[in-house]
Design an enzyme around this catalytic site. Sequence first.
Site, PDB file in Angstrom:
ATOM      1  N   ASP A 246      33.063  47.795  38.707  1.00 15.25           N
ATOM      2  CA  ASP A 246      34.228  48.513  38.191  1.00 15.25           C
ATOM      3  C   ASP A 246      34.993  47.673  37.177  1.00 15.25           C
ATOM      4  O   ASP A 246      36.152  47.268  37.419  1.00 15.25           O
ATOM      5  CB  ASP A 246      35.157  48.951  39.325  1.00 15.25           C
ATOM      6  CG  ASP A 246      35.934  50.218  38.960  1.00 15.25           C
ATOM      7  OD1 ASP A 246      35.349  51.105  38.330  1.00 15.25           O
ATOM      8  OD2 ASP A 246      37.122  50.315  39.317  1.00 15.25           O
TER       9      ASP A 246
ATOM     10  N   SER B  48      36.173  43.755  38.092  1.00 16.91           N
ATOM     11  CA  SER B  48      37.345  44.031  37.271  1.00 16.91           C
ATOM     12  C   SER B  48      37.386  43.117  36.046  1.00 16.91           C
ATOM     13  O   SER B  48      36.464  43.150  35.222  1.00 16.91           O
ATOM     14  CB  SER B  48      38.609  43.884  38.126  1.00 16.91           C
ATOM     15  OG  SER B  48      39.730  44.404  37.466  1.00 16.91           O
ATOM     16  N   LEU B  49      38.398  42.271  35.898  1.00 23.26           N
ATOM     17  CA  LEU B  49      38.411  41.325  34.784  1.00 23.26           C
ATOM     18  C   LEU B  49      37.243  40.352  34.864  1.00 23.26           C
ATOM     19  O   LEU B  49      36.783  39.830  33.843  1.00 23.26           O
ATOM     20  CB  LEU B  49      39.729  40.544  34.772  1.00 23.26           C
ATOM     21  CG  LEU B  49      40.985  41.291  34.322  1.00 23.26           C
ATOM     22  CD1 LEU B  49      42.184  40.341  34.309  1.00 23.26           C
ATOM     23  CD2 LEU B  49      40.806  41.925  32.952  1.00 23.26           C
TER      24      LEU B  49
ATOM     25  N   PHE C 144      41.702  40.114  38.542  1.00 23.36           N
ATOM     26  CA  PHE C 144      43.143  39.921  38.387  1.00 23.36           C
ATOM     27  C   PHE C 144      43.820  39.728  39.742  1.00 23.36           C
ATOM     28  O   PHE C 144      43.557  40.453  40.695  1.00 23.36           O
ATOM     29  CB  PHE C 144      43.720  41.147  37.672  1.00 23.36           C
ATOM     30  CG  PHE C 144      45.180  41.068  37.347  1.00 23.36           C
ATOM     31  CD1 PHE C 144      45.725  39.951  36.756  1.00 23.36           C
ATOM     32  CD2 PHE C 144      46.004  42.150  37.615  1.00 23.36           C
ATOM     33  CE1 PHE C 144      47.071  39.892  36.430  1.00 23.36           C
ATOM     34  CE2 PHE C 144      47.356  42.108  37.295  1.00 23.36           C
ATOM     35  CZ  PHE C 144      47.887  40.981  36.703  1.00 23.36           C
TER      36      PHE C 144
ATOM     37  N   HIS D 293      39.166  51.111  43.259  1.00 20.04           N
ATOM     38  CA  HIS D 293      38.777  50.005  42.388  1.00 20.04           C
ATOM     39  C   HIS D 293      37.901  48.984  43.119  1.00 20.04           C
ATOM     40  O   HIS D 293      36.956  48.441  42.540  1.00 20.04           O
ATOM     41  CB  HIS D 293      40.041  49.332  41.844  1.00 20.04           C
ATOM     42  CG  HIS D 293      39.808  48.366  40.732  1.00 20.04           C
ATOM     43  ND1 HIS D 293      38.930  48.591  39.686  1.00 20.04           N
ATOM     44  CD2 HIS D 293      40.368  47.141  40.489  1.00 20.04           C
ATOM     45  CE1 HIS D 293      38.955  47.567  38.857  1.00 20.04           C
ATOM     46  NE2 HIS D 293      39.803  46.668  39.326  1.00 20.04           N
TER      47      HIS D 293
END
Length: 428
Positions: free
Chosen positions: A242, A219-220, A144, A330
């Site tokens: 993550d 992430s995404l 993101f 993150h």
Amino acid sequence: MAPRPGAQLLQPSPLAQLSRIALVAAVLGHVVQGGILDYLNVRTGRQATAATELGAGIPWVPSDNETRCYDDLGCMTLTKGWYHLIYRPFNVFPLSREMINTRFILHTRRNPTEGQVLNAENDKTIRKSDFDVKKPTKIIIHGFIDTPLSNWVKEMRRELLKKGDWNIITVDWAGGSLPLYTQATANTRLVGMELAYFLNHLISHFGLDPADVHMIGHSLGAHTAGYAGERVPGIGRITGLDPAEPYFQGMPYYVRLDPTDAKFVDVIHTDGKSIFLLGYGMSQPCGHVDFYPNNGKEQPGCDIAENPIPLTLVKEGLEEASRVLVACNHVRAIKYFIDSINSKCQYMAHQCDSFDHYMQGRCYACKENSTQCMVMGLQAEDYALSLPKTTGMKLYTTTGKEYPFCSKYFCRSLKFTSETLDTHFLGT
């Protein structure tokens, strides 16, 4: 066919956008990274027309299955299984292919700095490139509010090329990774379809072996890899760095990254505190093996008191300082993975019932050819053949506060017999 044109996206106030969805307010952390709009301005050649599409993509719950088809990519369906009152309360369809403008950028040892854009709809871009179907292929997928120009993408690409003579392909979906977060999560499905179409084209027209493909998503990007993997049988490996929690944790396997998406799925969790506590990453296991360094929640060195922003700004620049400020935990999964690529120090992790038990020294046994311990990072695949059929294996390790993060820890136990105790007491 010529590559599809891109488009610059209008960016309303992030706070105004995300006020609609309290669950994902924390993702604003990435907004302070500079450069994404400038990057889109360079990459695209026309003014934003996304406002209409964004306005049309309001949250809704379908009364029945809703389906949209995307040319040769296939069709996408939103069913009630994609909704949950708490975990995924809103859903929209992705933006158009033209708006997201997914691109695949190749780097090899022959072109380590100047990327070559590959297009499944134009075989000349592949034939004239340095892509070698006989070599393993590593695919990097950003998350993101990120772009292929982010420092970590460049660093990972550089370390991978140093490690092996591989095809390194970066998935550029910056046109779809902007806020709203709900829209970005929806866009990942279409990006996954684009990536699957691209890989299936390489398999059918160029002889690519899917077992030689390793997707690495943050992430995404981790869930995007999962969407691609479910459409490409036989993918060798997916590494989730993550994986994003909001709209994915607690959802069915087909909504998120899961072990069925590749022959081997390994996941590194570093920010699993829950979105309500400003944690961005999943704590839920979603791979064949799930690594939880430092219990997978808060990472050493991410406390602002330990890592002052001004010092980071001077040392590593604005982008890294912004990450430390709002997304340090993150992005630490990225740093651990990059560090593992060429480091002589191995991130040895141990299977255990809990992190507390691990810290108490109950799980330091490591028999040869067993899965009681595994190396976290790039070398995790060396253990894949010895894995049991079960999934969701949790492994724990600890790290240092700063680079190099890998550290060697030893557990020494002393066993006293009644004779040694008697001798001890006799001597006092």
